[in-house]
Design a protein around this motif. Structure first.
Motif, short mmCIF file in Angstrom:
data_model
loop_
_atom_site.label_atom_id
_atom_site.label_comp_id
_atom_site.label_asym_id
_atom_site.label_seq_id
_atom_site.Cartn_x
_atom_site.Cartn_y
_atom_site.Cartn_z
N LYS A 79 52.63 -58.07 55.25
CA LYS A 79 51.81 -57.46 54.20
C LYS A 79 50.33 -57.40 54.56
O LYS A 79 49.48 -57.30 53.69
CB LYS A 79 52.00 -58.23 52.89
N TYR A 172 42.70 -53.04 47.47
CA TYR A 172 43.89 -52.52 46.77
C TYR A 172 44.73 -53.68 46.26
O TYR A 172 44.95 -54.67 46.97
CB TYR A 172 44.71 -51.64 47.72
N THR A 174 48.35 -55.07 44.98
CA THR A 174 49.79 -54.89 44.85
C THR A 174 50.23 -55.47 43.51
O THR A 174 49.47 -56.12 42.81
CB THR A 174 50.54 -55.60 45.98
N ASP A 175 51.51 -55.25 43.17
CA ASP A 175 52.04 -55.83 41.93
C ASP A 175 51.98 -57.35 41.97
O ASP A 175 51.69 -58.00 40.95
CB ASP A 175 53.49 -55.37 41.72
N LYS A 222 49.55 -53.28 53.03
CA LYS A 222 49.84 -54.30 52.02
C LYS A 222 51.18 -54.07 51.35
O LYS A 222 51.72 -54.96 50.69
CB LYS A 222 48.73 -54.33 50.96
N GLN A 223 51.73 -52.88 51.55
CA GLN A 223 53.06 -52.56 51.03
C GLN A 223 54.11 -52.55 52.14
O GLN A 223 55.25 -52.16 51.92
CB GLN A 223 53.02 -51.20 50.33
#
Length: 249
Positions: A79, A172, A174-175, A222-223
């Motif tokens: 990630k 950014y 992420t969840d 990051k995803q």
């Protein structure tokens, strides 16, 4: 707990992948002093990585260890941001990459030390002194290259221009990031953006360099969606463990 593990990956993988990139330069620095300094930064980052992975492995349980997390995940499971996996094109790119990441990393740790998670807070507190040095080192070199010869000025400006497209991903969420922020564990990285830009702009101005004017940025790391460079990097990083599984020194 999955969100916490994913959050840890987001921080630890940055340190691991950047450490791997810097490790490629060991013995190839422009002079002995810089070579040793960059190798020491590599060791700092890998030491931080170990602390994060040990914590993540404890959370995951089972057969998970710091080594399995470092060496046995697939590319999509890492990630890290795209910035840290960019190649060592030349010394200017290596310094530019380090400078941009350091400006973010130090701000992150300064906030993470107040995390409600005692382990993450302790790792951050321990790492701040190291990363403060990283930032001074890379900032000083930005100034030396920018305000040096005509060639060094152009090379570092080109590097900053090319690497700038990866900087917005640093902020950014992420969840998993959002979930950890809501629990008082994670850092809201969107709030770090003004400090990052102020520091970068100040250093670049002193170095007689320009802040790139860019509207479109690259993201995805990051995803788990990485650049073409990541696969080659992992092939080197994971070779020994995958060739000789479970080896012990």
């Amino acid at each position: 707990m999955n969100n916490l593990v994913q959050y840890i990956y987001g921080i630890a993988d940055n340190a691991l992948i950047l450490g791997q990139r810097l490790g490629e330069l060991c013995g190839h620095g422009p002079n002995l002093e810089v070579d040793i300094a960059m190798t020491n930064i590599t060791l700092d980052l890998l030491g931080q990585t170990r602390s994060y992975y040990q914590y993540a492995a404890d959370i995951i349980g089972g057969d998970a260890t710091e080594d399995t997390l470092a060496f046995l995940r697939s590319e999509r499971e890492y990630k890290n941001v795209l910035l840290v996996e960019q190649p060592n094109t030349d010394f200017a790119y290596s310094i530019g990459r380090q400078f941009l990441f350091d400006a973010f990393h130090l701000s992150l740790l300064q906030q993470l030390q107040y995390s409600q998670d005692e382990t993450l807070a302790a790792i951050a507190k321990k790492s701040i002194k190291e990363v403060s040095y990283h930032q001074r080192f890379s900032s000083d070199w930005i100034k030396r290259l920018g305000d040096g010869t005509e060639e060094s000025h152009q090379r570092i400006q080109n590097a900053i221009n090319d690497l700038w497209t990866f900087t917005d991903e640093l902020f950014y969420q992420t969840d998993a990031d959002k979930a950890m922020v809501s629990e008082g564990i994670g850092v809201d990285v969107t709030l770090l953006k003004p400090e990052f830009h102020a520091h970068v702009a100040a250093v670049l101005e002193e170095a007689t360099l320009q802040v790139p004017d860019m509207k479109y940025f690259q993201k995805g790391g990051k995803q788990g969606i990485h650049s073409e460079h990541m696969g080659y990097l992992l092939a080197d990083l994971q070779y020994m463990q995958r060739t000789f599984p479970n080896m012990n020194w």
